[in-house]
Design an enzyme around this catalytic site. Structure first.
Site, PDB file in Angstrom:
ATOM      1  CG  ASP A 219      -1.927   1.042   1.319  1.00 20.62           C
ATOM      2  OD1 ASP A 219      -2.883   0.926   0.545  1.00 20.62           O
ATOM      3  OD2 ASP A 219      -1.801   1.987   2.122  1.00 20.62           O
ATOM      4  CD  GLU A 268      15.638 -14.642   4.259  1.00 21.46           C
ATOM      5  OE1 GLU A 268      14.704 -15.117   4.960  1.00 21.46           O
ATOM      6  OE2 GLU A 268      16.341 -13.698   4.621  1.00 21.46           O
TER       7      GLU A 268
HETATM    8  C1  NOJ Z   1      -4.470   2.928  -0.795  1.00 26.65           C
HETATM    9  C2  NOJ Z   1      -5.614   2.003  -0.519  1.00 26.65           C
HETATM   10  O1  NOJ Z   1      -5.933   1.338  -1.716  1.00 26.65           O
HETATM   11  C3  NOJ Z   1      -6.742   2.845   0.006  1.00 26.65           C
HETATM   12  O2  NOJ Z   1      -7.918   2.113   0.119  1.00 26.65           O
HETATM   13  C4  NOJ Z   1      -6.323   3.432   1.330  1.00 26.65           C
HETATM   14  O3  NOJ Z   1      -7.334   4.321   1.769  1.00 26.65           O
HETATM   15  C5  NOJ Z   1      -5.013   4.216   1.203  1.00 26.65           C
HETATM   16  N1  NOJ Z   1      -4.035   3.508   0.448  1.00 26.65           N
HETATM   17  C6  NOJ Z   1      -4.430   4.495   2.558  1.00 26.65           C
HETATM   18  O4  NOJ Z   1      -3.949   3.321   3.146  1.00 26.65           O
END
Ligand code: NOJ
Length: 563
Positions: A219, A268
């Site tokens: 993310d 790994e």
């Molecule tokens: C991207 C994620 O896809 C989204 O749903 C989220 O709100 C933001 N990152 C923050 O983590």
């Protein structure tokens, strides 16, 4: 639903016998766990619910499931506010349930990818609670980004930076300091200069890898490392700075030191664990994330912003195949996910206005959402027709396809969610401006009738509209013209037809018709226009809508057999 034991044996064997790494041209299906299937009837989808649909997923024909966060969370941001990275939210199950899910999917030849959220934790994470209980300057605060305020008594935030969800990016704590949060207030940014933070994420990656997880979706992969040398720049100064790897906050070159360490961990394992970056960066910088020394693959989100238009699709395909070559990775295709208006709805609304860079000036579909789905008028039938054509186009391309739960049912975005029931922080932080992302996160309809359309016995945590009945799995199952049938046939055929990661464009003499051939002769023809296109062949394997012999009707894709 069928689950032939023979198929299971075959697919299990094929896990070991593939030559190219499994992920390079995988069809990865995104599950948003709280909205997939609810086994315990509390209105919230859960891990046993997903496991109960393992046969459905196998029959769909996907190669991997990507699970959006299922970790303990206060749900300030749909689970992307993680309180404990190495556990399962008790409302969603237990670690034993998770292990059982992995086993059920692996037994069916389906890999498992989990979401890692390293830019920020939840404010309920034990580290943040410790930070709040500790003094300014303490080691506990050093794991996050705390600063003194400005103005009299430090009552103003350290800078005028804005969070992605609206409002200031800084929040004040009772002793007067401020902490940085690029997303919701409940999502404090971690300090990636802190070695303890780095070590803890390595531990998390090992924890899930040891449990048999095959890969990770990272993310906000472009925002972890930051240069917060004082004086901090203003918002205007930040915006004027080039995004060339030295920007203080975004897409810094030094983030790849983090990923180089992760890569050593991934390697790994046998087979090496994979990762795909959610990195909203200039396309010229995508290969850095996709390289084999870094995360290995990166999302290409360009189709999320494209109109259903041949020129845009072709440009995006060309550019992204070229980018993939630069990194040595395969490219990725995404038409829908949990953050955007579903693609049948986008394609059923007028094209968005575009800014000077050609990007939608506002979030596509937001105006329609703000009007409760009234204005502009949604062309439901046409939108779905175009979406099906786009899907078959994408599934024929070289590279990985990332699918979002419910798109195989042809679901439209849900506009009719009362404000009082909305959950997304983007809605609460931007009153009247952004309706948020709840409309693509409404629990799936599994059956035409029953409470919550078969999602569970106890209702659904976001309200399902009555038209979900038309798209329920048991309605679409076995119907030759249903979107579910189209996805199943396309994914099965894709396995049979898959070939080297190349394509050749074939001139169609029409600007609104794209045609390409893969190295084994498999061809894809998409008519983005409305005038029928005459084909020189009749051996159509699959069509996104009814196609008379030798014709590709308007807004339709056909696949042609390898010669
Ligand atoms: C991207 C994620 O896809 C989204 O749903 C989220 O709100 C933001 N990152 C923050 O983590």
């Amino acid at each position: 639903m069928t689950s032939a034991p023979n198929t299971q044996l075959q697919t299990e064997a094929s896990l070991d016998s593939e030559k190219a790494p499994w992920w390079r041209q995988a069809a990865v299906y995104q599950v948003y766990p709280r909205s997939f299937a609810d086994a315990d009837g509390d209105g919230l989808g859960d891990i046993p619910g997903i496991a109960s649909k393992a046969d459905y997923l196998a029959e769909l024909g996907i190669d991997a499931v990507w699970l959006s966060p299922f970790y303990p969370s206060e749900l300030a941001d749909g689970g992307y506010d993680v309180a404990d990275y190495r556990n399962v939210d008790p409302r969603l199950g237990t670690l034993a349930d998770f292990d059982a899910l992995v086993a059920a999917l692996h037994a069916r030849g389906i890999r498992v990818v989990v979401d890692i959220v390293p830019n920020h934790t939840s404010d309920r994470h034990v580290w943040f609670e410790e930070a709040l209980a500790s003094a300014p300057g303490s080691a506990a605060r050093e794991r996050y980004i705390f600063r003194e305020g400005t103005g009299p008594d430090g009552a103003l935030p350290p800078t005028d930076w804005e969070s992605m969800f609206g409002g200031s990016a800084w929040e004040r704590v009772p002793d007067g300091q401020w902490y940085l949060h690029h997303f919701a207030v409940e999502q404090p940014d971690l300090n990636w200069d802190n070695q303890e933070v780095r070590a803890d994420f390595v531990r998390t990656l090992r924890f899930w890898s040891d449990r048999g997880v095959d890969g990770f979706r990272i993310d906000v992969a472009h925002m972890l490392t930051k240069d917060l040398t004082e004086p901090l720049p203003s918002k205007a100064e930040l915006e004027a700075m080039p995004r060339d790897g030295r920007h203080p906050l975004i897409d810094r070159d030094d983030v790849h030191d983090v990923y180089a360490e992760w890569r050593r961990v991934f390697n790994e394992y046998d087979p090496p664990r994979t990762a795909v970056a959610e990195a909203w960066v200039d396309s010229s910088r995508v290969p850095l994330y996709a390289s084999a020394e870094s995360l290995g693959q990166a999302f290409n989100f360009e189709l999320l912003e494209a109109d259903f238009e041949a020129g845009q699709f072709q440009r995006i395909v060309r550019d992204n195949l070229a980018l993939a070559k630069l990194s040595g990775s395969s490219t990725t295709w995404v038409l829908s996910n949990h953050d955007v208006v579903r693609h049948p709805t986008r394609y059923g609304l007028p094209h968005p206005e575009r800014d000077a860079d050609g990007r939608p000036a506002r979030k596509h579909g937001n105006e329609w959402l703000l009007s409760g789905g009234m204005q502009p008028v949604l062309d439901r039938v046409g939108g779905l027709r175009r979406a099906r054509a786009a899907t078959l186009f994408v599934l024929g391309l070289p590279g990985s396809a990332y699918l979002y739960q419910g798109e195989e049912l042809g679901l439209h975005e849900v506009a009719e969610i009362p404000d009082a029931l909305r959950q997304d922080p983007t809605f609460f932080r931007s009153p009247g401006v952004d309706k948020g992302r709840d409309g693509c996160r409404v629990p799936l309809p599994w059956s035409e009738g029953g409470r919550s359309f078969g999602f569970g016995d106890g209702g659904a945590h976001l309200p399902q509209p009555s038209w979900f009945a038309l798209h329920a799995v048991d309605v679409e199952d076995g119907r030759p013209d249903s979107t579910l049938t189209m996805y199943r046939r396309a994914l099965a055929l894709r396995h049979e037809l898959q070939t080297d990661e190349e394509l050749d464009w074939i001139d169609t003499g029409r600007a609104d018709v794209l045609r390409f051939a893969r190295p084994n002769g498999w061809q894809v023809v998409t008519n983005f226009g409305t005038e029928p296109f005459e084909l020189d062949r009749a051996d159509v394997l699959l069509a996104s809508d009814e196609a008379p012999l030798g014709i590709v009707p308007g807004e339709t894709t056909v696949w042609l057999a390898p010669n």
